[in-house]
Design an enzyme around this catalytic site. Structure first.
Site, PDB file in Angstrom:
ATOM      1  N   VAL A  50       6.545  76.038  72.242  1.00 41.29           N
ATOM      2  CA  VAL A  50       7.025  77.108  71.374  1.00 41.29           C
ATOM      3  C   VAL A  50       8.543  77.131  71.386  1.00 41.29           C
ATOM      4  O   VAL A  50       9.161  77.063  72.452  1.00 41.29           O
ATOM      5  CB  VAL A  50       6.487  78.483  71.855  1.00 41.29           C
ATOM      6  CG1 VAL A  50       6.975  79.614  70.963  1.00 41.29           C
ATOM      7  CG2 VAL A  50       4.969  78.476  71.943  1.00 41.29           C
ATOM      8  N   CYS A  51       9.163  77.228  70.207  1.00 38.23           N
ATOM      9  CA  CYS A  51      10.613  77.431  70.123  1.00 38.23           C
ATOM     10  C   CYS A  51      10.849  78.603  69.167  1.00 38.23           C
ATOM     11  O   CYS A  51       9.985  79.449  69.020  1.00 38.23           O
ATOM     12  CB  CYS A  51      11.320  76.148  69.662  1.00 38.23           C
ATOM     13  SG  CYS A  51      10.898  75.647  67.985  1.00 38.23           S
ATOM     14  N   TYR A  52      11.995  78.649  68.526  1.00 41.34           N
ATOM     15  CA  TYR A  52      12.289  79.766  67.624  1.00 41.34           C
ATOM     16  C   TYR A  52      11.512  79.685  66.321  1.00 41.34           C
ATOM     17  O   TYR A  52      10.860  80.629  65.900  1.00 41.34           O
ATOM     18  CB  TYR A  52      13.789  79.820  67.305  1.00 41.34           C
ATOM     19  CG  TYR A  52      14.645  80.113  68.500  1.00 41.34           C
ATOM     20  CD1 TYR A  52      14.847  81.410  68.929  1.00 41.34           C
ATOM     21  CD2 TYR A  52      15.233  79.082  69.212  1.00 41.34           C
ATOM     22  CE1 TYR A  52      15.621  81.687  70.050  1.00 41.34           C
ATOM     23  CE2 TYR A  52      16.014  79.332  70.325  1.00 41.34           C
ATOM     24  CZ  TYR A  52      16.206  80.644  70.743  1.00 41.34           C
ATOM     25  OH  TYR A  52      16.958  80.902  71.850  1.00 41.34           O
ATOM     26  N   GLY A 105       9.849  76.460  65.197  1.00 46.51           N
ATOM     27  CA  GLY A 105       8.957  75.315  65.098  1.00 46.51           C
ATOM     28  C   GLY A 105       9.663  74.003  64.824  1.00 46.51           C
ATOM     29  O   GLY A 105       9.025  73.020  64.449  1.00 46.51           O
ATOM     30  N   PHE A 133       8.098  81.106  67.696  1.00 48.59           N
ATOM     31  CA  PHE A 133       7.923  82.473  68.186  1.00 48.59           C
ATOM     32  C   PHE A 133       8.270  83.499  67.112  1.00 48.59           C
ATOM     33  O   PHE A 133       7.656  84.563  67.039  1.00 48.59           O
ATOM     34  CB  PHE A 133       8.778  82.717  69.440  1.00 48.59           C
ATOM     35  CG  PHE A 133       8.613  84.116  69.966  1.00 48.59           C
ATOM     36  CD1 PHE A 133       7.472  84.472  70.673  1.00 48.59           C
ATOM     37  CD2 PHE A 133       9.571  85.083  69.731  1.00 48.59           C
ATOM     38  CE1 PHE A 133       7.293  85.771  71.133  1.00 48.59           C
ATOM     39  CE2 PHE A 133       9.404  86.377  70.190  1.00 48.59           C
ATOM     40  CZ  PHE A 133       8.257  86.719  70.898  1.00 48.59           C
TER      41      PHE A 133
END
EC number: 2.8.1.1
Length: 107
Positions: free
Chosen positions: A65-67, A69, A94
């Site tokens: 998971v990042c900000y 994708g 996220f």
């Protein structure tokens, strides 16, 4: 070539309800992670990735998971090369998860 797969948010939501074995890793910065993250996820950075690779089962699916994708795709590809059998990058990241599931954010 070992690679990762894309995962959409509805599928992750179902998996969190149904699949007991799932490694959720969040590669955002510490402050963002502290402000909110998907329950059960652990923050992964250059300092903690070594321990994660030693501890985690290569058979357990890993969701990165990042900000939004984007950077999760590079991290997922790297983890796949490290020998993890199933690696996913969360599409929308996220930010999108928080919009769709505000009740499923841990602070």
């Amino acid at each position: 070539m070992t690679t990762f797969q894309h995962l959409d948010i509805p599928t992750l939501s179902d998996w969190l309800d149904q699949r007991p074995a799932l490694a959720l890793v969040d590669i955002r910065d510490p402050q963002s992670f502290a402000q909110g993250h998907i329950p059960g996820s652990r923050r992964l950075d250059n300092d903690s990735v070594g321990a994660f690779i030693e501890e985690a089962s290569r058979e357990t699916p890993v969701v990165v998971v990042c900000y939004h994708g984007n950077s999760s795709q590079q991290a997922a590809a790297w983890l796949a090369v490290q020998g993890f059998a199933e690696v996913y990058s969360l599409d929308g990241g996220f930010t999108d998860w928080q919009l769709r599931h505000p009740d499923r954010v841990e602070r």
